[in-house]
Write a protein that holds these residues in place. Structure first.
Motif, PDB file in Angstrom:
ATOM      1  N   LEU A 194     -49.472 -28.225 -42.424  1.00  0.00           N
ATOM      2  CA  LEU A 194     -48.783 -27.573 -43.544  1.00  0.00           C
ATOM      3  C   LEU A 194     -48.652 -26.069 -43.329  1.00  0.00           C
ATOM      4  N   VAL A 195     -49.710 -25.443 -42.884  1.00  0.00           N
ATOM      5  CA  VAL A 195     -49.660 -23.999 -42.629  1.00  0.00           C
ATOM      6  C   VAL A 195     -48.635 -23.694 -41.547  1.00  0.00           C
ATOM      7  N   GLU A 196     -48.601 -24.491 -40.479  1.00  0.00           N
ATOM      8  CA  GLU A 196     -47.626 -24.269 -39.411  1.00  0.00           C
ATOM      9  C   GLU A 196     -46.203 -24.416 -39.932  1.00  0.00           C
ATOM     10  N   ARG A 197     -45.970 -25.416 -40.809  1.00  0.00           N
ATOM     11  CA  ARG A 197     -44.631 -25.606 -41.394  1.00  0.00           C
ATOM     12  C   ARG A 197     -44.238 -24.411 -42.253  1.00  0.00           C
ATOM     13  N   ILE A 198     -45.165 -23.917 -43.036  1.00  0.00           N
ATOM     14  CA  ILE A 198     -44.882 -22.771 -43.909  1.00  0.00           C
ATOM     15  C   ILE A 198     -44.582 -21.527 -43.077  1.00  0.00           C
ATOM     16  N   LEU A 199     -45.383 -21.296 -42.037  1.00  0.00           N
ATOM     17  CA  LEU A 199     -45.144 -20.139 -41.173  1.00  0.00           C
ATOM     18  C   LEU A 199     -43.801 -20.254 -40.459  1.00  0.00           C
ATOM     19  N   ASP A 200     -43.443 -21.465 -40.014  1.00  0.00           N
ATOM     20  CA  ASP A 200     -42.151 -21.678 -39.358  1.00  0.00           C
ATOM     21  C   ASP A 200     -41.009 -21.412 -40.333  1.00  0.00           C
ATOM     22  N   MET A 201     -41.126 -21.892 -41.578  1.00  0.00           N
ATOM     23  CA  MET A 201     -40.075 -21.623 -42.562  1.00  0.00           C
ATOM     24  C   MET A 201     -39.971 -20.128 -42.829  1.00  0.00           C
ATOM     25  N   HIS A 202     -41.089 -19.446 -42.853  1.00  0.00           N
ATOM     26  CA  HIS A 202     -41.059 -17.994 -43.047  1.00  0.00           C
ATOM     27  C   HIS A 202     -40.304 -17.324 -41.903  1.00  0.00           C
ATOM     28  N   ASP A 203     -40.634 -17.720 -40.684  1.00  0.00           N
ATOM     29  CA  ASP A 203     -39.962 -17.141 -39.517  1.00  0.00           C
ATOM     30  C   ASP A 203     -38.460 -17.440 -39.525  1.00  0.00           C
ATOM     31  N   GLN A 204     -38.080 -18.642 -39.955  1.00  0.00           N
ATOM     32  CA  GLN A 204     -36.676 -19.065 -39.989  1.00  0.00           C
ATOM     33  C   GLN A 204     -35.952 -18.587 -41.245  1.00  0.00           C
ATOM     34  N   ARG A 205     -36.709 -17.947 -42.163  1.00  0.00           N
ATOM     35  CA  ARG A 205     -36.162 -17.473 -43.441  1.00  0.00           C
ATOM     36  C   ARG A 205     -35.459 -18.604 -44.189  1.00  0.00           C
ATOM     37  N   THR A 206     -36.171 -19.716 -44.327  1.00  0.00           N
ATOM     38  CA  THR A 206     -35.628 -20.884 -45.007  1.00  0.00           C
ATOM     39  C   THR A 206     -36.699 -21.486 -45.909  1.00  0.00           C
TER      40      THR A 206
END
Length: 152
Positions: A9-21
């Motif tokens: 979950l943390v990895e998904r949240i960080l990825d969405m943050h990086d992708q601005r989505t």
């Protein structure tokens, strides 16, 4: 939750943050306005969300025996107190006589809570009723063991 799931979950949240989505639904979700003002829905949410274990206080908020804090959670008045053995206890913050709050603000008591309404006295270590001033034997037929504070 398992550690692996938390990491994912943390990895998904960080990825969405990086992708601005964000994670969006396939279509717009419409919530009926009545859901925000429904008394029945409010009661259901109070019972299903706020009656589970909740964060009460930091140990530093009650560092010494007799130190206490009070708050409400889901409409339930709660008092947290550090006992003589230095262990915290949680009770309903309500006198068993007339349900008056025992304490309103953070503070310190020696060994007992005293109700501001009629002066009933409760031991902080076990919540038992230890005194009923001015009761004039009005509760002589009631088992005092049944009149202690409700422990949480």
């Amino acid at each position: 939750m398992h550690t692996e799931a938390q990491i994912e979950l943390v990895e998904r949240i960080l990825d969405m943050h990086d992708q601005r989505t964000t994670t969006l639904a396939a279509e717009v979700w419409r919530v009926p306005a009545g859901d925000y003002v429904s008394a029945a829905r409010f009661e259901l949410e109070q019972a299903s969300i706020f009656r589970d274990p909740v964060f009460a206080c930091l140990s530093g908020d009650i560092p010494e025996p007799g130190d206490h804090v009070s708050f409400e959670s889901g409409g339930v008045p709660i008092v947290i107190v550090r006992g003589a053995d230095r262990r915290p206890r949680a009770y309903l913050n309500a006198c068993r006589h007339r349900a008056s709050p025992l304490v309103k603000d953070p503070g310190h008591v020696a060994r007992s809570f005293s109700c501001p309404f009629h002066g009933w006295v409760y031991d902080i270590d076990d919540g038992r009723l230890t005194g009923q001033p001015r009761s004039c034997e009005g509760f002589a037929a009631v088992d005092n063991d049944s009149l202690g504070l409700h422990r949480l």
